[in-house]
Design an enzyme around this catalytic site. Structure first.
Site: not given
Length: 805
Positions: A536-537, A542
């Site tokens: 993911k980014r 995150k």
């Protein structure tokens, strides 16, 4: 070299609606000769790809035209989905899959001396966005077409995607992602669909009080249509992308600012003009129609705040061009527009400079000021209890005169008839915190629409082995359009035959992925190890940093073990992928750290049979289609309350991959659906986060020794001479800018490591793991974008199916 002439047994004949392999081969051959994009005599994979795409496009254009005429004739209420991003990925596999002609195309290409797999690889991902928001929009288009809904997407034709990520000794390097370097065979330029978009100039007030925006610069927005086929249906809808064609004066807006205003203005203006044009076109020759009919024929959905300017633009067109008064224009606009919120992160809630907007879009600024003025007056007259909250509720924030801004999210909430979040937890946070005062004004305005993903691209097409097994055991392939049928797999979860087939499908996907990793990184990974993937980014919330700290701790412990002890551990291959924004320093440090750790671990003969750490470069949709089917554990470990939904978690769960994660975003609902026993949970809950941050500020945090040990190991220089102190400092201290571990990596680390130990244990019990994997797929039915879009259609847009006969 394959040449067209060698395939003399296949005639070059136009067969736009070809169905048999021979007709398709003839049509491909026809395009190779008569729609040439290359010099003749060559028919290598690249040429074969373009000719094949042209051949598929013939069918799509036929269906697109039929769909367009049908919508025109029936004149249903239609949704226009406005998004600044679409991450379409590759179109060829998806198109022939949705047209149900994959086998015929594979067979046809064989006749021409090519393999479908090789031809598919020639296509570049259509790079029209940055990440999850754009991929969601693309899943939604697939579902709108498959459900036969009258709906279109509007976006921008970006020549360059985010960037191509290259990994060097210095870490991430960005190079231009020129996906249109040659051209895209999927788009159809509409030279007759061109709308003027004005910038600068000034507003004239006429003696009657009406206003007109005049002078300034005009650019022309030209439409490119990308046909979007539904699955096993004739309906083929359009993603209409706008490209700016500067006029003779050819001025350069980018000198004015960073281009975000220009792009947004281009999207909202051309889209709204097109929508009004189509509304009138469908009414042409009908005896009587009224502007008040508009909201019963048009629904506009704003995908986050980026297309917010669609609101003042619709007001402007209705008042200045169509002659409506404010009240009528406002009534139409507010009944037409709905808004999806995708974030609670303050930095992602867009705020635009008032000064820039007043200069660039003076008429829009007038309208925004009037919307704000009337909203404030409404608060004064009907909600005296909220008067003290006006500074935070109003649209224009002028509290800092040097930095007066327009708050786009506030404008959306004030103007839209419906506002939705994208997962139950996210929508609850929006109602309880971010938009709480608006909820007290308009209690019925707020909804939840949990995101979904298309089961076509994300299981049926990307994992044919697993799909075949599911179809065999369910005795139907109808799950592809009715994902709830997967629940039937639960009855077979303990069945040894199913488990054996399931294991062989997963192994086939793991071997394919291992081959890909070897090809792009030169590293051999063992398909018998646990494949643990986080893609993911790259962003601090995150928490890829927590993942790599866990890997570092694991490496240190393996180093300290005897070879007999190591032999008892669960071998693991940890893969991390994603792009860091070019200016996001800490995110780029995390990418560098993952690569530095990988270089040491993978080169260590004591350990590298038990642990590998791989950074997968240039993550995009096509890479995801390789990684997700091959994964067995996936990390969705954001700080609770920060990820609105996440959709890769849904893709992994659907593919029988187990999730280790926090109670954040859609993880909450995934865990409910797949069963708590099939989800590795850890970490603080969203409600605890503010208190934990406060305790940290007060110096009450006691770090776990494992957390300290992992950080110390980095500081010891074992992973090279790069200075990781600034990155590690962000995890330390009790408060302060760039310090104080705002994302609670330290707090969640011990429970994360405990959950990882449970993963290791579970993986050793093959029967238990396979059952959990089957239960994960079986519980994924809710996460189909077909379900999400059906709910939007019924509960927000009020539109009905309109299948082409």
């Amino acid at each position: 070299m394959a040449t067209v002439s060698k395939n003399s047994n296949v005639e070059a004949v136009a067969h736009p609606l070809a169905e048999t392999p021979l007709e398709i081969a003839s049509n491909i051959n026809y395009h190779a000769k008569f729609s040439p994009h290359f010099s003749p005599f060559k028919f290598e994979p690249e040429q074969a790809y373009y000719a094949t795409a042209d051949s598929v496009r013939d069918r799509l254009i036929q269906q697109w035209n039929e769909t367009y005429y049908h919508f025109h004739k029936v004149d249903p209420k239609q949704t226009y989905y406005l998004s600044m991003e679409y991450l379409q990925g590759r179109a060829l596999t998806n198109a022939i899959g949705n047209l149900n002609s994959k086998d015929a195309y594979a067979n046809a290409l064989n006749k021409l001396g090519h393999e479908l797999e090789e031809i598919v690889e020639q296509e570049k991902d259509a790079a029209l966005g940055n990440g999850g928001l754009g991929r969601l929009a693309s899943c939604f288009l697939d579902s709108m077409a498959t459900l036969n809904l009258p709906a279109w997407g509007y976006g921008l034709r970006y020549r360059y995607g985010l960037f191509k990520q290259k990994i060097t000794k210095e870490g991430q390097e960005e190079i231009a992602e020129d996906w249109l370097e040659k051209f895209s065979p999927w788009e159809v330029v509409r030279h007759d669909v061109v709308f003027p978009v004005r910038f600068f100039g000034h507003v004239e007030i006429n003696p009657t009080g009406t206003r007109k925006w005049v002078e300034g610069d005009l650019i022309q927005a030209l439409a490119y249509d990308v046909p979007i086929p539904g699955y096993k249906t004739k309906n083929t809808i359009s993603l209409r992308l706008w490209e700016a064609k500067a006029g003779a004066k050819d001025f350069d807006l980018f000198k004015f600012n960073d281009g975000q205003y220009e792009s947004a203005a281009q999207l909202h203006s051309s889209a709204q003009q097109d929508i009004i044009f189509r509304f009138k076109e469908r009414r042409h020759g009908k005896d009587s129609w009224k502007w008040s009919d508009f909201p019963s024929k048009v629904a506009v959905q704003l995908n986050d705040t980026h297309p917010t300017l669609a609101i003042p633009e619709l007001m402007r067109l209705l008042m200045d061009d169509e002659g409506l008064g404010w009240d009528e224009a406002w009534d139409i606009t507010t009944r037409t527009v709905a808004y999806t919120n995708h974030t609670v992160l303050p930095e992602a809630l867009e705020k635009w400079s008032q000064a820039v907007m007043r200069k660039l879009l003076p008429r829009h600024m007038d309208i925004i000021e009037e919307i704000d003025k009337r909203f404030i007056a409404m608060i004064h007259s009907t909600r005296k209890d909220l008067e003290s909250k006006i500074p935070s509720l109003c649209i224009l924030d002028s509290s800092n005169p040097q930095k007066s801004v327009v708050r786009m999210a506030n404008m959306c909430v004030v103007s839209a008839h419906t506002v939705n979040g994208v997962a139950q937890l996210h929508s609850d946070i929006l109602k309880a915190e971010l938009f709480a005062d608006y909820v007290s004004i308009w209690p019925t305005k707020f909804q939840n629409k949990t995101n979904g993903i298309t089961p076509r691209r994300w299981l049926s097409f990307c994992s044919p082995e697993l799909s075949g097994i599911i179809t065999k055991w369910l005795k139907t392939d109808e799950w592809i359009t009715n994902l709830d049928l997967l629940i039937e797999l639960r009855k077979f979860a303990d069945n040894e035959d199913l488990q054996a087939e399931w294991a062989s499908a997963k192994m086939a996907n793991k071997k394919r992925l291992a081959q890909y990793i070897l090809q792009v990184t030169g590293l051999s990974i063992d398909p018998n190890s646990l494949f643990d993937i986080q893609v993911k980014r790259i962003h601090e919330y995150k928490r890829q940093l927590m993942n790599i700290l866990g890997a570092i701790y694991r490496y240190k412990k393996l180093k300290e073990m005897s070879s007999a002890e190591r032999a008892k551990t669960t071998p693991r291959t940890i893969m991390i992928g994603g792009k860091a924004f070019a200016t996001y320093t800490n995110a780029k440090r995390i990418v560098k750290l993952v690569n530095d750790v990988g270089a040491v671990v993978n080169g260590d003969p004591d350990v590298n049979n038990y642990l590998k750490v791989v950074f997968v470069p240039n993550y995009n949709v096509s890479v995801a289609e390789m990684l997700i089917p091959g994964s067995e554990l996936s990390q969705h470990i954001s700080t609770a309350g920060m990820e609105a939904s996440g959709t890769s978690n849904m893709k992994f769960a659907l593919n029988g991959c187990l999730i280790i994660g926090t109670l954040d975003g859609a993880n909450v609902e995934i865990r409910e659906e797949v069963g708590e026993e099939n989800f590795f949970l850890f970490g603080a809950e969203a409600d605890d986060v503010p208190r934990l941050r406060k305790e940290r500020e007060e110096g009450l945090f006691k770090p776990d020794p494992r957390f300290e040990e992992a950080k110390q190991f980095i500081r010891s220089g074992v992973f090279g001479s790069y200075d990781y102190n600034p990155l590690l400092d962000s995890l330390e201290g009790n408060t302060g800018y760039g310090r104080g571990d705002y994302f609670l990596v330290g707090h969640d680390f011990p429970s994360y490591m405990d959950a990882q130990a449970k993963v290791d244990e579970a993986y050793k019990d093959r029967k238990r793991w396979l059952k959990m994997s089957i239960m994960s797929t079986a519980g994924s039915g809710k996460f189909s974008s077909d379900r999400t879009i059906a709910q939007y259609a019924k509960e927000i847009w009020n539109i009905e199916k309109c299948p082409v006969p």
